[in-house]
Design an enzyme around this catalytic site. Structure first.
Site, mmCIF file in Angstrom:
data_model
loop_
_atom_site.group_PDB
_atom_site.id
_atom_site.type_symbol
_atom_site.label_atom_id
_atom_site.label_comp_id
_atom_site.label_asym_id
_atom_site.label_seq_id
_atom_site.Cartn_x
_atom_site.Cartn_y
_atom_site.Cartn_z
ATOM 1 N N ASP A 3 0.868 -1.172 0.000
ATOM 2 C CA ASP A 3 0.000 0.000 0.000
ATOM 3 C C ASP A 3 0.908 1.225 0.000
ATOM 4 O O ASP A 3 1.324 1.698 1.033
ATOM 5 C CB ASP A 3 -0.872 -0.037 1.261
ATOM 6 C CG ASP A 3 -1.810 1.160 1.349
ATOM 7 O OD1 ASP A 3 -1.801 2.001 0.429
ATOM 8 O OD2 ASP A 3 -2.548 1.241 2.341
ATOM 9 N N ASP B 193 -10.577 -3.894 -0.680
ATOM 10 C CA ASP B 193 -9.463 -2.953 -0.691
ATOM 11 C C ASP B 193 -8.444 -3.377 0.373
ATOM 12 O O ASP B 193 -8.711 -4.289 1.154
ATOM 13 C CB ASP B 193 -10.024 -1.558 -0.373
ATOM 14 C CG ASP B 193 -9.049 -0.451 -0.709
ATOM 15 O OD1 ASP B 193 -7.960 -0.744 -1.225
ATOM 16 O OD2 ASP B 193 -9.377 0.717 -0.438
ATOM 17 N N ASP C 18 -4.157 4.057 -5.511
ATOM 18 C CA ASP C 18 -4.326 5.461 -5.130
ATOM 19 C C ASP C 18 -3.438 6.390 -5.945
ATOM 20 O O ASP C 18 -2.384 6.822 -5.496
ATOM 21 C CB ASP C 18 -4.034 5.611 -3.640
ATOM 22 C CG ASP C 18 -4.975 4.754 -2.815
ATOM 23 O OD1 ASP C 18 -5.957 4.239 -3.389
ATOM 24 O OD2 ASP C 18 -4.745 4.589 -1.611
#
Lengths: 520, 921
Positions: free
Chosen positions: B259, B517, B593
């Site tokens: 992430d 997610d 993102d």
């Protein structure tokens, strides 16, 4: 692309329908009554803004995008939009129409009531405006008056001070002498202290007590680690020995100490500063809170005590005004103190004559200060009043009465507050620290309906984001109510507010407008 | 979906934009990466024990030995379907089992026959399908041939490394042996190697310790792609499509699902997903390589050096030494060496071969390839109602509205915030009444709250991943302290699947779909924002062994849940951020993102192409950019690009301004609406491509070279791509662009601008002027595309709507063809034959319709409204439709000689009927 004329529209759709043709034909006849802008390719790029008209007999007619026709969803209550789809639409125009009419009547009554209230508000607003204007007039007169008074008092003060100056002249010499003596004493005392400090330092640093400071000895004292690398380098140590290897007691006392003192006396325990690392969301929250508090310090106090700090108080009666004047007894304490300092330090004893002169001068100063204060107050008040008069309170001043009031709504987490033409804020339900969401900015409604939206801006800046701001949507209603508050975008708030001031349509015009504005 | 708030505190105190590289390891900070990367090419100590050879009809088995350590390894080389070869190397007698990532595969690959052609003490030659391989015994090396052409060599540079499991007491003997092929350069720096091995037993990164109880376990090998200058794939990296040289310039490409907060473009850092699959392509050959390993993996790439060129082969093939070669070096922290060689020979063959291994994207429900509206967060039911109503109000089609984490009760997934969403079912039903769907987010971290049913069950059943000490792993994520479900355990997967049942997930309906997610998994306070490598999974695997599979195992389970809740009747839709080999079998993936800037818009093309050719075909990027606020121009351009990418979803961060289309000026809104409408008009085409993708693995979004393999100009392209075989797209991805330079590939090809039918020739570049409304899209001559030009509020309302056929004639002006697939759009009935798969072809002045894979089981009301024929040089006198139902009928038409365009109005034949439209001159 051109459209062949004389071709039935939508004909293409039914060739395979077979038994539904009859049904379709009836519908087609109804449909041709509809005006129908567009082409034979409804909903295509060829006619992006085409509409389908539903008659909706018994209820209000409606225009829907052609892309809604025959899509299986009943959009027209007369089912005309689904003339060739598999959905089972039911014509409920009669029922809907009845309900809509009932609702319309109810709404109309409310609107009519609202309109009347608005007329009343307009009267009040105009009256208020007049009062403000009158008040401003009065203030302007007072302004001239106070300006004159101030100038007079200033003149008087000057005169009195001139006298005072002369009278004090003889004392001044004496005073200067005394001051000089005092200064000398101070210097001596200071030197003595320094010597003691220097001795102490020398004795501490002179580890081997041989009366000589060496580089080695200084290197043992971490205070001299100027670059904070954890060790006192030779260079760092020599710096304090005039770049020599050693220094004797006398030299240290006379010159060495002066160089070393600022470093030596520094509190070394707090020394190696490490940057604070924020590592949790709580810290962010705290940071944010802190930010808010800081901001609030620059804010005026709100709500509870706002009446006392309001820029303007409606000049309802003179008593209030008088009260206010007297309330204002000590507005600038610091300024006063400063001005009064020399005379207050009355150490020397004066003779009676001189004392009288001094007293007179003091009085003159006080008088002037009062006059000046009053002058300033009036000036400020004029500025504030003018500011209020500059605000657009609507075509008939119907929004004027909202000024000075505050409205609140509380949701699950926050109480939101709207003080029209002044400020908006938010505070958490449990603890009371308030966040400024923005100050009155301007009307931002569309041209044809300017008063439907207010904007408040310049609120507390969001962490990593914009300054908070609020859009207030205003709607006609019989009461002033803040009906909702939300934050659709980060730090951009949306309030809904109903007020009779928004009820612009009189009953006489309502019937005409009703068909156009089917939804209010 | 979103940033790490906690990290953002560190990184954005001064509003920093860009990744904080310090949070992620460089190769220097990783022991096994150093140990492998620092190896010098030379003679490999590994050799094949020829006397141990076991030959069976589909494979040969033998032993490898390490000459320096004496450690023995098993070697299996097997032939697979479609000419593929698998090479598997494991420890012969390991003291601890080594992890195999076989669950990523679409079942155990079927073996086919393999023939041992020749054998002597130096090695052997095998044949499989049309291909062959030569195995050299000492040192061990494998040369793979596609047909007669040598295409891949394994261990030619001697970089194979297989760190066997050992006990810690043992002093590190392998160090000297493995690193030291009797090579003087090596011997000169033993000190560095000792340091390297220190990292083998314990490692620290920032404040985190990796206890490494099992010591060094890495595996690595070099592969040379002989005759190839270009290699592609190994997603996910925000980098060019044609992979760059890493050796000597940057870190290797890293595959470790992470992430990454505010990732940067143009670098080899790891991102959310990992597919260790590489495609090498040249003008004459395309091959693939799958390195099936779920541990952290790095891949070094360099053009061949003089020494490494496999010269003898070059002589053999071309009689020249100019043959290009790309050398790659792969290494993983643990697991085994399990390599699949995909021999091609063409790009479509490689896609098909990869599909055989890792499966394909099951045909997505129709709505899911339409437009998705997402934001962190749609705040409450009222917000959802308003956004939904505004799409109608502004006449913009959309199909799905998404709810991010804030919809839950305290980030407890499968729950609702009762205040904001008191009546979720009613809300969903209001949305679905117009044919639309909803999606809620369901993440793998479970709030450690004893009142939360998922947590209390998971705890009591022991369903959480454990830390190294055997207690439930406790990591920090959105809800705060969280447990992480151990999806490695099949029982946990079944249990999780059951949670999607309508009786379990209160407030859900069959129209509610799922977004998985943070499934890298993201652990805010973990090393590199993920799980500790010494955490323990079911089967006593270490997290290290299977990290890159955590996400796919979660989606595997969610997918199962979706199927179960409708008893296998309805198709699933789910979106995942983490992915691995085979993730396509469970749904869509997005690039995570990204940021609202032009660089991030541009990088969507190479990123999505890399994913597409690696099997992850249902992929997209957040339209508009997740972080920061796009201006109107960027947003419009992003919508225009996104409308021509497989997964089309707008999404934005909590702290950004709202950006629903109607919040912009009227022109911007209109441009966005137009872009979305273009997507909707082409949904029939996309749907057909997705069906074909399920069948043959061909990605809907593909590089130009996949259609024009020999056109070398296309090998380095990052700004242009194909949708299917018919549309060429060159999105405008520069601010204030007034034109774009478009390259038209293919010899003897013609291309038509879909907006104005302007004609362009293949192998030429053209400067195309662009206004804000222009999306440079071109239809290839010789193709037929079925469109739907009527706009509906949502795609499902269009199923009975008529089609328009765009017939773009080829260079001769004589021929075109194309396909159209239709089914009910949402069930699995198509697997029972309930579909229509039509072929359209235009030849001899006649357009005909014929069933490709006939089936009588599906009927549609959809009919043919219009036919546009592009590139027809003369105007016909008559246009006549003939069908079985009503015989012959003349049709209205218009002809524009300037653009050689013929528009035929209302043939009004059913799209599935047999009919023909004849042009009479």
């Amino acid at each position: 692309m051109s459209v062949p004329e004389n071709k039935p529209r939508w004909d293409n759709t039914s060739w395979y329908v077979g038994k539904r043709v009859y049904l379709w034909l009836i519908k087609y006849i109804i449909k041709t009554i509809n005006y129908f802008v567009g082409s034979d390719e409804p909903g295509t790029a060829a006619c992006p803004n085409a509409f389908f008209h539903c008659t909706n007999a018994g209820h209000k007619p409606k225009e829907i995008p052609t892309s809604w026709v025959n899509d299986g969803i009943c959009d027209c209550c007369d089912t005309s939009d689904e003339y060739n789809s598999s959905s089972d639409c039911v014509n409920n125009c009669i029922e809907l129409g009845r309900r809509a009419r009932e609702e319309a009547i109810r709404k109309k009554e409310l609107l009519a009531k609202g309109y009347n209230l608005r007329v009343e508000l307009g009267k009040q607003g105009k009256q208020k405006k007049e009062e403000y204007k009158a008040y401003l007039e009065k203030l302007r007169k007072e302004y001239e008056e106070t300006q004159k008074v101030k100038e007079e008092k200033e003149e008087m003060k000057k005169e009195a001070e001139e006298k005072e100056k002369v009278a004090l002249e003889k004392y001044k010499v004496e005073e200067d002498d005394k001051k000089h003596q005092q200064e000398e004493l101070d210097v001596l005392r200071h030197r003595q202290e320094e010597k003691v400090n220097a001795e102490n330092a020398f004795n501490t640093l002179d580890k081997n007590e041989d009366g000589i400071l060496t580089v080695d000895e200084l290197q043992q004292c971490l205070k001299f680690d100027q670059n904070r690398d954890g060790v006192v380098s030779k260079d760092e140590a020599m710096l304090f020995l005039q770049m020599k290897e050693e220094m004797e007691y006398e030299e240290f006392i006379s010159t060495g100490w002066m160089i070393m003192k600022p470093i030596y006396m520094m509190d070394i325990t707090s020394a190696p500063e490490t940057p604070v690392v924020h590592s949790s969301s709580e810290e962010v929250a705290r940071k944010e809170d802190h930010h808010i508090q800081e901001d609030n310090q620059h804010e005026e106090p709100v709500e509870g005590d706002s009446s006392e700090n309001e820029i303007y108080h409606p000049p309802i009666n003179e008593d209030d005004l008088d009260k206010e004047e007297f309330d204002d007894e000590n507005p600038h304490p610091q300024v006063q103190e400063d001005e009064q300092k020399p005379p207050e330090k009355q150490e020397p004893k004066y003779d009676e004559e001189t004392q009288k002169i001094i007293d007179a001068a003091n009085e003159a100063r006080e008088e002037f200060s009062k006059a000046e204060k009053e002058y300033k107050r009036i000036s400020d008040e004029i500025g504030n009043t003018e500011q209020v008069l500059e605000v657009d309170f609507g075509p008939n001043e119907e929004f004027f009465t909202l000024k000075g009031q505050c409205f609140e709504i509380t949701d699950r987490e926050y109480t939101y507050s709207l003080c029209p033409f002044d400020r908006t804020s938010q505070r958490p339900k449990d603890d009371g620290s308030e966040t400024n969401l923005g100050r009155w900015g301007r009307w931002v409604g569309p041209e044809e309906n300017k008063y439907s939206k207010m904007k408040y801006e310049g609120g507390v800046t969001c962490w990593n984001g914009p300054a908070r701001s609020v859009i207030v949507n205003l709607q006609c209603g019989v009461q002033n109510i803040l009906t909702s508050a939300s934050e659709p975008s980060r730090c951009e708030y949306l309030f809904e507010f109903t007020t009779p001031a928004m009820c612009f349509t009189p009953l006489s015009q309502m019937d005409e407008t009703e068909h156009v504005h089917t939804e209010l | 979906m979103k940033m790490l708030l906690l990290l953002s505190v560190l990184t954005t105190l001064s509003l920093v934009v860009g990744v904080d590289r310090g949070n992620f390891k460089s190769c220097d900070q990783s022991g096994f990466c150093r140990r492998n990367r620092n190896m010098q090419p030379g003679e490999s100590p590994y050799y094949l024990l020829m006397n141990n050879l076991k030959v069976s009809p589909t494979k040969i088995e033998s032993r490898l030995a390490n000459a320096k350590t004496g450690v023995l390894y098993t070697l299996e080389i097997s032939a697979l379907m479609d000419g593929m070869l698998r090479m598997k190397i494991n420890e012969a007698t390991p003291i601890r089992q080594r992890f195999e990532a076989t669950e990523a595969l679409n079942g155990e690959p079927k073996e086919t026959s393999l023939k041992l052609v020749s054998q002597n003490s130096e090695g052997m030659t095998i044949e499989f399908g049309k291909n062959k391989a030569i195995i050299h015994a000492n040192p061990f090396r494998l040369d793979v041939y596609s047909g007669d052409q040598h295409v891949i060599s394994a261990n030619t540079r001697g970089l194979m490394k297989f760190e066997h499991y050992r006990t810690k007491e043992q002093p590190k003997p392998e160090n000297q042996e493995q690193e030291g092929p009797a090579n003087q350069v090596e011997e000169e720096k033993p000190a560095a190697e000792v340091e390297d091995m220190d990292g083998a037993w314990e490692e620290h990164f920032k404040s985190h310790a990796d206890s490494k109880p099992f010591g060094p376990s890495s595996v690595g090998m070099d592969f040379s792609f002989v005759g190839f200058k270009h290699v592609y794939g190994i997603p996910e990296h925000a980098d060019a499509f044609s992979l760059k040289q890493t050796k000597g310039s940057t870190d290797p490409y890293r595959l470790y699902n992470l992430d990454v907060f505010q990732f940067e473009v143009n670098n080899p850092m790891a991102l959310y997903g990992s597919v260790p699959f590489m495609v090498a392509h040249s003008d004459i050959k395309t091959v693939g390589l799958l390195w099936l390993n779920a541990a952290e993996t790095w891949i070094d790439i360099e053009p061949a050096t003089q020494q490494s060129v496999v010269s003898s082969i070059v002589d053999f093939v071309k009689g020249s030494t100019q043959l290009p070669q790309t050398d790659t070096h792969w290494f993983s922290e643990s697991g085994i060496i399990d390599v699949f060689f995909l021999p091609g020979p063409g790009p479509k063959d490689v896609m098909k071969q990869n599909a055989i291994l890792s499966g394909t994207t099951p045909l997505p429900p129709y709505f899911s390839i339409a437009y998705h509206q997402c934001r962190w967060n749609y705040n409450d039911q009222e917000d959802v109602r308003n956004v939904d109503a505004n799409f109608d109000e502004h006449d913009i089609p959309y199909d799905v509205i998404w709810l991010d984490i804030e919809h839950t009760d305290g980030k407890k997934y499968f729950t609702w915030d009762n205040h904001k969403f008191p009546n979720p079912e009613e809300m969903i039903n209001n949305v679905t009444a117009k044919g639309r769907k909803m999606v809620t987010i369901i993440d793998p971290h479970i709030k450690r709250d004893s009142g939360y049913h998922i947590h209390s069950e998971a705890t009591s059943k022991g369903y959480y991943v454990k830390n190294k000490d055997g207690h439930d792993y406790d990591g920090w994520c959105w809800p705060g302290s969280s447990g992480y479900l151990d999806f490695v355990n099949p029982e946990v997967r079944d249990w999780w699947a059951s949670k999607f049942g309508l009786d379990h997930y209160k407030g859900s309906t069959l129209q509610l779909f799922t977004w998985n997610d943070m499934n890298e998994p993201s652990v805010f306070n973990g090393p590199e924002v993920t799980m500790h490598k010494d955490a323990k999974h079911y089967g006593s695997w270490e997290h290290r062994d299977l990290h890159n599979m955590y996400g796919i195992l979660m989606t595997m389970s969610t997918y199962k849940g979706h199927l179960q809740r409708s008893n296998g009747h309805l198709r699933s839709f789910l979106l995942s951020r983490a992915f691995f080999v085979g993730s396509q079998r469970y749904g869509a993936v997005w690039t995570g993102d990204n940021t609202a800037d032009w660089d991030h818009l541009r990088i969507t093309v190479p990123m999505l192409l890399s994913m597409s050719i690696s099997g992850i075909t249902f992929c997209g990027a957040d339209v508009g950019g997740f972080f920061m606020n796009p201006d109107a121009e960027l947003l419009v351009r992003w919508y225009q690009a996104g409308a021509f990418q497989p997964f089309f979803r707008a999404h934005s961060h909590l702290e950004t301004k709202r950006r629903e289309p109607w919040l912009f000026d009227a022109e911007t809104k209109q441009l966005i609406r137009a872009a979305i409408q273009k997507r909707y008009s082409l949904l029939p085409y996309w749907y057909t491509l997705f069906m074909e993708n399920e069948q043959n693995g061909m990605p809907p979004m593909r590089p130009l070279w996949m259609e024009f393999p020999s056109d070398q100009t296309t090998f380095d392209m990052d700004d242009e791509y194909m949708i299917g075989s018919s549309l060429l797209v060159h999105p405008v991805m520069e601010s204030k662009a007034t034109n774009v330079e478009v390259y038209f590939p293919g010899e003897n090809q013609v291309w038509y601008d879909v907006d104005n039918y302007q004609k362009f020739n293949g192998l030429e570049s053209s400067t195309i002027p662009v206004t804000m409304s222009k999306i440079p899209v071109f239809q290839r001559g010789g193709t037929i595309i079925a469109k739907r030009e009527r706009m509906r509020r949502s795609s499902s309302l269009s199923h009975d709507d008529p089609y328009t056929l765009i017939v773009a004639l080829d260079k001769t002006g004589q021929f075109a063809n194309g396909n159209l697939y239709i089914d009910d759009g949402h069930t699995f009935q198509y697997k029972q034959g309930e579909y229509i798969y039509q072929g359209f072809s235009f030849k001899k002045d006649t357009l005909t319709n014929h069933a490709l894979q006939g089936s009588e089981k599906f009927e549609t009301k959809a009919w043919l409204e219009k036919v546009i024929i592009i590139g027809i040089s003369t105007e016909p006198k008559t246009v006549q439709v003939e069908s079985h139902d009503f015989g012959k009928k003349n049709l209205l038409f218009t002809y524009k000689s300037s653009t050689q365009l013929l528009i035929i109005r209302k043939p009004a034949v059913n799209i599935e009927a047999e009919w023909s439209i004849k042009l009479l001159f």
